[in-house]
Design an enzyme around this catalytic site. Structure first.
Site, PDB file in Angstrom:
ATOM      1  CB  SER A  92      -0.752   0.043   1.137  1.00 39.92           C
ATOM      2  OG  SER A  92      -0.064   0.254   2.414  1.00 39.92           O
ATOM      3  CG  ASP A 142      -3.825  -3.219  -1.656  1.00 42.55           C
ATOM      4  OD1 ASP A 142      -4.714  -3.342  -2.148  1.00 42.55           O
ATOM      5  OD2 ASP A 142      -3.919  -3.165  -0.304  1.00 42.55           O
ATOM      6  CG  ASP A 156      -9.493   2.409  -4.790  1.00 43.90           C
ATOM      7  OD1 ASP A 156     -10.629   2.765  -5.339  1.00 43.90           O
ATOM      8  OD2 ASP A 156      -9.402   2.205  -3.489  1.00 43.90           O
ATOM      9  CD  GLU A 179     -12.588  -0.774  -4.739  1.00 43.96           C
ATOM     10  OE1 GLU A 179     -11.354  -1.165  -4.534  1.00 43.96           O
ATOM     11  OE2 GLU A 179     -13.586  -0.433  -3.857  1.00 43.96           O
ATOM     12  N   GLY A 212     -10.800  -6.659   1.327  1.00 45.03           N
ATOM     13  CA  GLY A 212     -11.508  -6.856   2.483  1.00 45.03           C
ATOM     14  C   GLY A 212     -11.824  -8.150   2.943  1.00 45.03           C
ATOM     15  CB  ALA A 213     -11.096 -11.252   1.171  1.00 41.25           C
ATOM     16  CB  SER A 214      -9.032 -10.303   6.773  1.00 40.62           C
ATOM     17  OG  SER A 214      -7.603 -10.225   6.525  1.00 40.62           O
ATOM     18  CB  ILE A 258      -5.320 -12.144   3.314  1.00 40.17           C
ATOM     19  CG1 ILE A 258      -6.452 -12.634   2.788  1.00 40.17           C
ATOM     20  CG2 ILE A 258      -5.212 -12.216   4.663  1.00 40.17           C
ATOM     21  CD1 ILE A 258      -6.458 -14.269   2.295  1.00 40.17           C
ATOM     22  CG  ASP A 259      -2.949  -5.796   5.330  1.00 42.36           C
ATOM     23  OD1 ASP A 259      -2.100  -6.444   6.187  1.00 42.36           O
ATOM     24  OD2 ASP A 259      -3.041  -4.487   5.342  1.00 42.36           O
TER      25      ASP A 259
HETATM   26  P1  13P Z   1      -8.539  -6.889   5.044  1.00 46.95           P
HETATM   27  O1  13P Z   1      -8.418  -5.682   5.747  1.00 46.95           O
HETATM   28  O2  13P Z   1      -9.900  -7.755   5.010  1.00 46.95           O
HETATM   29  O3  13P Z   1      -7.215  -7.943   5.157  1.00 46.95           O
HETATM   30  O4  13P Z   1      -8.341  -6.441   3.323  1.00 46.95           O
HETATM   31  C1  13P Z   1      -7.068  -6.294   2.823  1.00 46.95           C
HETATM   32  C2  13P Z   1      -7.359  -5.423   1.415  1.00 46.95           C
HETATM   33  O5  13P Z   1      -8.060  -5.521   0.957  1.00 46.95           O
HETATM   34  C3  13P Z   1      -6.158  -4.996   1.091  1.00 46.95           C
HETATM   35  O6  13P Z   1      -6.287  -4.204  -0.067  1.00 46.95           O
HETATM   36  O1  G3H Z   2      -6.660  -2.144   1.944  1.00 47.65           O
HETATM   37  C1  G3H Z   2      -5.812  -1.778   2.785  1.00 47.65           C
HETATM   38  C2  G3H Z   2      -4.695  -2.409   3.366  1.00 47.65           C
HETATM   39  O2  G3H Z   2      -5.160  -3.277   4.609  1.00 47.65           O
HETATM   40  C3  G3H Z   2      -3.660  -1.705   3.633  1.00 47.65           C
HETATM   41  O3  G3H Z   2      -3.534  -1.029   4.582  1.00 47.65           O
HETATM   42  O4  G3H Z   2      -2.901   1.362   4.061  1.00 47.65           O
HETATM   43  O5  G3H Z   2      -2.727   0.490   6.597  1.00 47.65           O
HETATM   44  O6  G3H Z   2      -1.262  -0.223   4.709  1.00 47.65           O
HETATM   45  P1  G3H Z   2      -2.562   0.278   4.946  1.00 47.65           P
HETATM   46 ZN    ZN Z   3      -8.162  -3.234  -0.289  1.00 45.35          ZN
END
Ligand code: 13P
Ligand code: G3H
Ligand code: ZN
Length: 330
Positions: free
Chosen positions: A50, A82, A104, A134, A224-226, A267-268
């Site tokens: 990111s 990202d 994005d 997106e 957002g798939a965590s 997944i983050d």
């Molecule tokens: P999570 O916060 O669900 O892991 O999503 C991560 C993400 O979409 C990064 O772009």
């Molecule tokens: O979608 C966002 C990711 O989880 C990255 O988060 O901007 O805090 O690094 P961040």
């Molecule tokens: Zn994301």
């Protein structure tokens, strides 16, 4: 092997009914944990950074950490930006050697999103880089009080074909009910399963199916798939943390998505939870320790364990590295 793009990954993932995990990286131990797991399972992988990661670690460190991982592990790895907010950050990553970028433009209106995405696609494709865009606004369901507003946040299937054709983009992130972070739903939006775990409402697979009909064989991305795995949340809370009512996307829904046109699953938050669980658990057991190698390593171990689980039990990308390498080398 060099860094690869995602075209071949997505082609194989689409055909084979699996998805590629896109994991966010911010430091060496995160890169090591993810790539160690992927290499052991012979899985392709996307490592994504990111703007915040680039600010924290410096883009050059991240690029070279990922290249070091490639020298050690013989698997296809793509390096992806990202949530690129504008043309300049996409250009900067392309110039730094990223093989994939996300522009994005989801906060702009449809026409502006097309214009911005098209500009990035032109620069990226001229440099052999693929682009994710997106459409729809990813948000927690809690933001959508009224049904109309709630529907407005989802990707509109009627818009996807025009968007893809006019921009020339390579993959599309859609909004079907996922959201970023570890608190995706309020407890009152959920039911409880037999184990007492909060279960959120189902993702909008009907919208996904409509989108698939409009743009057949086109790779879809799920942000957002965590899953916010209860095991790591419990370790955190049992060791001095305070994460009340963290809720993610149930893994059976992600498995279902991976079998569809969804080729990339982001997944983050799960990585953050695993790393934090390892470090907290270590400090509680060893309050006398102060060597970062002693307390960061357990975080790295939990990241590896988590990513192995995702690859094998959710994404289905284990053992798929050879078919992707074969397609790349064709
Ligand atoms: P999570 O916060 O669900 O892991 O999503 C991560 C993400 O979409 C990064 O772009
Ligand atoms: O979608 C966002 C990711 O989880 C990255 O988060 O901007 O805090 O690094 P961040
Ligand atoms: Zn994301």
């Amino acid at each position: 092997m060099p860094l690869v793009g995602t075209k071949e990954m997505f082609k194989k993932a689409y055909e084979g009914g699996y998805a590629i995990g896109a994991f966010n990286v911010n430091n060496m131990e995160i890169v090591q944990g993810i790539t160690g797991a992927a290499a052991e399972l012979n899985s392709p992988i996307i490592l994504q950074c990111s703007a915040g990661a680039r600010k924290y670690a410096n883009s050059h460190y991240l690029v070279h950490l990922v290249k070091a991982a490639l020298e050690i592990n013989d698997i296809p790895i793509a390096l992806h930006l990202d949530h690129g907010a504008d043309f300049d950050i996409c250009k900067s990553c392309i110039d730094d050697g990223f093989t994939s970028v996300m522009i994005d433009g989801s906060h702009y209106d449809f026409k502006e999103n097309i214009e911005l995405t098209k500009k990035v696609v032109e620069y990226a494709h001229a440099h052999g880089v693929v682009v994710e865009a997106e459409l729809g606004k990813l948000a927690g369901i809690e933001d959508d009080v009224k049904v109309a507003a709630h529907e407005a946040a989802y990707t509109q299937p009627d818009e996807v074909q025009e968007f893809v054709e006019k921009t020339g983009v390579d993959s599309l992130a859609i909004a079907i009910g996922t959201s970023h972070g570890a608190f995706k739903f309020k407890p009152e939006q959920c039911t409880r399963n037999a184990d007492g775990v909060l279960v959120p409402p189902e993702l909008r697979f009907d919208i996904l199916a409509e989108i698939e009909k409009r743009i057949p064989e086109f790779p879809i991305v799920l942000h957002g798939a965590s899953s916010v795995i209860p095991k790591y949340v419990k370790i955190i809370n049992d060791n001095g943390g305070k994460l009340a009512a963290a809720v993610g996307i149930p893994e059976d829904q992600l498995r279902k998505a991976a079998k569809s046109a969804v080729c990339k699953i982001n997944i983050d938050s799960d990585l953050r939870l695993a790393m934090t669980a390892g470090i907290r658990e270590h400090f509680m057991a060893h309050p006398e320790h102060f060597d970062p190698r002693q307390y960061v390593a357990p975080g790295r171990d939990y990241i590896k364990e988590l990513v192995e689980h995702k690859i094998k039990d959710v994404l289905g990308s284990d053992g798929k590295a050879p078919e992707i390498m074969a397609l790349i080398n064709k």
